[in-house]
Design a protein around this motif. Structure first.
Motif, PDB file in Angstrom:
ATOM      1  N   VAL A  55      89.094  27.343  18.858  1.00 13.70           N
ATOM      2  CA  VAL A  55      87.675  27.109  18.559  1.00 13.70           C
ATOM      3  C   VAL A  55      87.383  27.561  17.132  1.00 13.70           C
ATOM      4  N   SER A  56      86.776  26.687  16.362  1.00 12.32           N
ATOM      5  CA  SER A  56      86.445  27.007  14.975  1.00 12.32           C
ATOM      6  C   SER A  56      84.975  27.310  14.770  1.00 12.32           C
ATOM      7  N   LYS A  57      84.138  26.876  15.717  1.00 11.99           N
ATOM      8  CA  LYS A  57      82.705  27.057  15.498  1.00 11.99           C
ATOM      9  C   LYS A  57      81.937  26.859  16.795  1.00 11.99           C
ATOM     10  N   ILE A  58      80.926  27.666  16.984  1.00 13.17           N
ATOM     11  CA  ILE A  58      79.943  27.465  18.041  1.00 13.17           C
ATOM     12  C   ILE A  58      78.772  26.711  17.422  1.00 13.17           C
ATOM     13  N   LEU A  59      78.303  25.671  18.103  1.00 13.92           N
ATOM     14  CA  LEU A  59      77.201  24.851  17.608  1.00 13.92           C
ATOM     15  C   LEU A  59      75.875  25.351  18.179  1.00 13.92           C
ATOM     16  N   PHE A  60      74.821  25.270  17.368  1.00 12.37           N
ATOM     17  CA  PHE A  60      73.493  25.724  17.783  1.00 12.37           C
ATOM     18  C   PHE A  60      72.473  24.625  17.536  1.00 12.37           C
ATOM     19  N   THR A  61      71.417  24.639  18.358  1.00 11.27           N
ATOM     20  CA  THR A  61      70.269  23.770  18.146  1.00 11.27           C
ATOM     21  C   THR A  61      69.023  24.637  18.048  1.00 11.27           C
ATOM     22  N   ASN A  62      68.008  24.150  17.376  1.00  9.73           N
ATOM     23  CA  ASN A  62      66.704  24.807  17.288  1.00  9.73           C
ATOM     24  C   ASN A  62      65.642  23.834  17.788  1.00  9.73           C
ATOM     25  N   LYS A  63      64.827  24.296  18.702  1.00 10.18           N
ATOM     26  CA  LYS A  63      63.814  23.417  19.287  1.00 10.18           C
ATOM     27  C   LYS A  63      62.508  23.439  18.498  1.00 10.18           C
ATOM     28  N   GLY A  64      62.435  24.308  17.516  1.00  8.37           N
ATOM     29  CA  GLY A  64      61.228  24.386  16.702  1.00  8.37           C
ATOM     30  C   GLY A  64      61.411  25.438  15.635  1.00  8.37           C
ATOM     31  N   SER A  65      60.533  25.452  14.657  1.00  4.94           N
ATOM     32  CA  SER A  65      60.690  26.375  13.523  1.00  4.94           C
ATOM     33  C   SER A  65      60.599  27.833  13.961  1.00  4.94           C
ATOM     34  N   ARG A  66      59.919  28.119  15.047  1.00  6.01           N
ATOM     35  CA  ARG A  66      59.753  29.506  15.499  1.00  6.01           C
ATOM     36  C   ARG A  66      60.672  29.861  16.674  1.00  6.01           C
ATOM     37  N   SER A  67      61.434  28.912  17.139  1.00  7.98           N
ATOM     38  CA  SER A  67      62.285  29.185  18.302  1.00  7.98           C
ATOM     39  C   SER A  67      63.589  29.833  17.884  1.00  7.98           C
ATOM     40  N   ARG A  68      64.242  30.461  18.840  1.00  6.71           N
ATOM     41  CA  ARG A  68      65.538  31.078  18.591  1.00  6.71           C
ATOM     42  C   ARG A  68      66.630  30.027  18.646  1.00  6.71           C
ATOM     43  N   PRO A  69      67.708  30.238  17.881  1.00  8.03           N
ATOM     44  CA  PRO A  69      68.838  29.309  17.981  1.00  8.03           C
ATOM     45  C   PRO A  69      69.414  29.323  19.404  1.00  8.03           C
ATOM     46  N   VAL A  70      69.815  28.151  19.872  1.00  8.39           N
ATOM     47  CA  VAL A  70      70.375  27.999  21.216  1.00  8.39           C
ATOM     48  C   VAL A  70      71.790  27.460  21.094  1.00  8.39           C
ATOM     49  N   ALA A  71      72.771  28.177  21.666  1.00  9.86           N
ATOM     50  CA  ALA A  71      74.157  27.691  21.658  1.00  9.86           C
ATOM     51  C   ALA A  71      74.237  26.431  22.510  1.00  9.86           C
ATOM     52  N   SER A  72      74.796  25.381  21.944  1.00  9.76           N
ATOM     53  CA  SER A  72      74.781  24.091  22.644  1.00  9.76           C
ATOM     54  C   SER A  72      76.154  23.448  22.788  1.00  9.76           C
ATOM     55  N   GLY A  73      77.154  23.921  22.030  1.00 11.98           N
ATOM     56  CA  GLY A  73      78.474  23.323  22.119  1.00 11.98           C
ATOM     57  C   GLY A  73      79.458  24.022  21.203  1.00 11.98           C
ATOM     58  N   VAL A  74      80.668  23.502  21.157  1.00  9.15           N
ATOM     59  CA  VAL A  74      81.711  24.101  20.322  1.00  9.15           C
ATOM     60  C   VAL A  74      82.532  23.002  19.660  1.00  9.15           C
ATOM     61  N   ILE A  75      83.163  23.379  18.554  1.00  7.80           N
ATOM     62  CA  ILE A  75      84.168  22.545  17.907  1.00  7.80           C
ATOM     63  C   ILE A  75      85.508  23.254  18.054  1.00  7.80           C
ATOM     64  N   PHE A  76      86.529  22.523  18.499  1.00  3.85           N
ATOM     65  CA  PHE A  76      87.860  23.126  18.569  1.00  3.85           C
ATOM     66  C   PHE A  76      88.905  22.152  18.065  1.00  3.85           C
ATOM     67  N   MET A  77      90.036  22.709  17.669  1.00  4.64           N
ATOM     68  CA  MET A  77      91.160  21.925  17.170  1.00  4.64           C
ATOM     69  C   MET A  77      92.307  22.020  18.161  1.00  4.64           C
ATOM     70  N   ASP A  78      93.020  20.918  18.372  1.00  6.54           N
ATOM     71  CA  ASP A  78      94.190  20.968  19.233  1.00  6.54           C
ATOM     72  C   ASP A  78      95.440  21.257  18.399  1.00  6.54           C
ATOM     73  N   ALA A  79      96.602  21.277  19.045  1.00  2.00           N
ATOM     74  CA  ALA A  79      97.845  21.640  18.359  1.00  2.00           C
ATOM     75  C   ALA A  79      98.262  20.612  17.321  1.00  2.00           C
ATOM     76  N   LEU A  80      97.720  19.402  17.406  1.00  3.54           N
ATOM     77  CA  LEU A  80      98.036  18.352  16.444  1.00  3.54           C
ATOM     78  C   LEU A  80      97.073  18.337  15.270  1.00  3.54           C
TER      79      LEU A  80
END
Length: 581
Positions: free
Chosen positions: A237-262
């Motif tokens: 895993v190289s990164k956890i992805l976040f979304t924001n539902k509004g300018s005052r909302s907290r970041p929400v973890a929504s997914g990940v990016i990962f690399m395989d052996a290739l």
């Protein structure tokens, strides 16, 4: 009743019938799971299939995922391979082979702290339980209370783990002599065989069964619902992805990016819903590293690596600790058995005394010396800052020239509790495959140094005890052995020197790791009491990075317990929420 319920019942019955107290062995060598796949087989993008994504199939991640899969769809992303079929992991006699393997495909990844001590981190399903010396012991009741855990659930969670992976060791002559020496010098009372952390001398558990086969946290996946769990191997895993539902909302973890052996990139997005979560269980180095790579960390440090800041959290990577280990080699006039850690003396001065013995042979490295070989980085001839690759290579070369008799004997070691001294972790690069920079600041706090000195004094008394007399040369006093250990070419043979080493200097110069490093995402600083990352939503960290100090004499039992414990807590939270909706 579904087939997976019958599977769980059978596992539970097996745990009762073949538990350590019955002396039976559960051999799972070569076991494969239908839900275990190589990450290269995964789609490039996966949408909304999993309610939980667990990053790291290690000592905490495996029991956590198995528990959550009882009710929900779970994905585990493990950067390493399977442990099954690898004899360097499975067999006790091969201990050290995996740790000495520095190839890119090794189940261990070597790193050197800024202190100069050579160390390793796991890169395999099952995590550190695939590489360690196997000792299994619970945390103390005091530790459980201080952590704010539910004592009854903690006990049940330990027992859940122990039905699969914990055994009573067969204590032979060397370990018996150490036990007798500890009792003779006053490390009392004798508590017999127990998983519990009790002051005095005891025989602890082991994850090696009576056939010398290792059982790991990966075996706890036997509890999983196979229709609800997917484990992807060699998924970094190289990164956890976040979304924001509004300018005052907290970041929400929504997914990940990962690399395989290739080297191919994959994205996985959580199933949409207020209860879906990403849980980081990547270990004491991997978890704070991944939070930083994902934009959670000290803003100034993140910007150095061109990482977009999700949350300015300067406490990520702080409070890093590694329990210092120091040991004395005792050459034996008689042959000794091969043993790893079985007996422990829990002293009243803040140090723990343990021992390992015997010459370990492997097909690749016929003169590995178990826990104390320069091949695995355990090198105490030189002070930490002088342990260069050239110095280690020279020591390995000299070790190969020694006669087998030079390896006859064992080490008695001490590890201090805590520790009190702490350091920090920082990114070196933005590549998740690279080690971060980490310092532990061994003995920075003078109380840690005093505990080490007191522990070494206890070892000296054990060596000179009547109970241990069979396994030492009587013309070698404890002080001679101390000087020999500190000044030998390969931790084994004495250098001719009349210069005595002070115990304080001995502690500083011969410090090694016992692989119990922790911290970086601590409760109350980075995560809250429910292990949720403070300042963002749908993200938790559950592993040893959350510890303020190392539990018990050895932490693996508690890390496995924590995975099960928090899995149950999360299921209970969801059930309670459903009942109030």
């Amino acid at each position: 009743m579904g087939i997976w319920w019958w599977r769980l019942i059978l596992v539970s019955l097996a745990g009762i019938l073949f538990s350590p107290k019955h002396g039976a062995s559960q051999r799972v060598t070569g076991m494969k799971y239908t839900f275990m796949k190589n990450a290269s087989s995964a789609p490039s993008v996966s949408y909304y299939e999993y309610e939980y994504i667990v990053i790291g199939g290690g000592t905490a991640g495996c029991p956590l995922a198995a528990t959550l899969s009882e009710k929900h769809k779970v994905l585990v992303l493990e950067r390493g391979p399977s442990p099954y079929g690898n004899p360097n992991i499975t067999n006790l006699d091969a201990f050290g082979a995996a740790l000495s393997d520095t190839s890119p495909n090794s189940p261990s990844q070597r790193f050197i702290s800024q202190d100069g001590v050579i160390n390793s981190r796991a890169r395999v399903l099952g995590g550190g339980s695939c590489l360690n010396a196997g000792f299994y012991t619970r945390a103390s009741p005091y530790y459980v209370r201080e952590a704010g855990w539910d004592g009854k659930l903690v006990k049940k969670s330990y027992e859940w783990v122990e039905r699969v992976v914990a055994f009573e060791p067969i204590v032979r002559q060397w370990q018996s002599a150490v036990r007798g020496g500890l009792l003779e010098v006053g490390v009392l009372p004798y508590n017999g065989f127990t998983f519990d952390h009790i002051r005095g001398t005891k025989v602890g558990g082991t994850i090696f069964d009576q056939h010398g086969h290792r059982h790991t946290a990966a075996d706890l996946l036997e509890y999983a619902n196979p229709t609800q769990l997917t484990v992807l191997l060699q998924a970094t895993v190289s990164k956890i992805l976040f979304t924001n539902k509004g300018s005052r909302s907290r970041p929400v973890a929504s997914g990940v990016i990962f690399m395989d052996a290739l080297g191919r990139e994959h994205r996985v997005y959580l199933k949409q819903g207020p209860k879906s979560e990403i849980i980081v269980s990547a270990g004491a180095l991997g978890s704070p590293q991944l939070l930083m790579l994902s934009g959670i960390g000290a803003e100034r440090e993140l910007r150095k690596h061109n990482i977009d800041v999700v949350l300015n959290q300067p406490l990520v990577g702080q409070g890093m600790s590694d329990n210092p280990m120091n040991a004395i080699f005792v050459p034996s006039p008689v042959p000794v058995e091969v043993s790893l850690i079985e007996v422990v003396g829990i002293t009243n001065v803040g140090s723990y005394i343990e021992a390992a013995s015997g010459q370990m042979f492997t097909s690749r490295s016929p003169r590995d010396y178990g826990m104390f070989s320069p091949k695995i980085g355990q090198f105490s001839k030189l002070p930490p800052k002088q342990r260069s690759p050239e110095a280690v290579a020279k020591a390995i070369e000299k070790m190969g020239m020694l006669e087998p008799a030079a390896f006859r004997g064992g080490f008695i070691l001490e590890k201090i509790m805590g520790p009190i001294s702490t350091g920090e972790l920082q990114l070196e690069t933005s590549d998740p495959n690279d080690n971060p920079s980490v310092s532990f600041n061994y003995f920075k706090d003078p109380r840690d140094l005093r505990r080490c000195v007191q522990g070494i004094r206890t070892i000296e008394k054990v060596i000179e005890s009547k109970a241990f007399s069979r396994f030492r040369y009587h013309n070698m006093s404890a002080s001679v052995l101390l000087n020999m250990t500190a000044n030998s070419p390969v931790n084994l043979l004495p250098k001719h020197s009349n210069t005595a080493t002070s115990l304080e200097q001995f502690c500083r110069d011969t410090v090694m790791t016992i692989w119990h490093y922790h911290g970086g995402c601590q409760v109350g600083r980075v995560v809250d009491a429910r292990y949720k990352v403070i300042g963002v939503d749908a993200l938790r960290v559950i592993d040893g990075s959350t510890f303020n100090c190392s539990p018990g004499t050895n932490p693996q039992a508690t890390v496995m317990m924590l995975g099960r414990y928090m899995g149950v807590k999360i299921l209970r939270e969801r059930l309670a929420g459903a009942e109030t909706e």
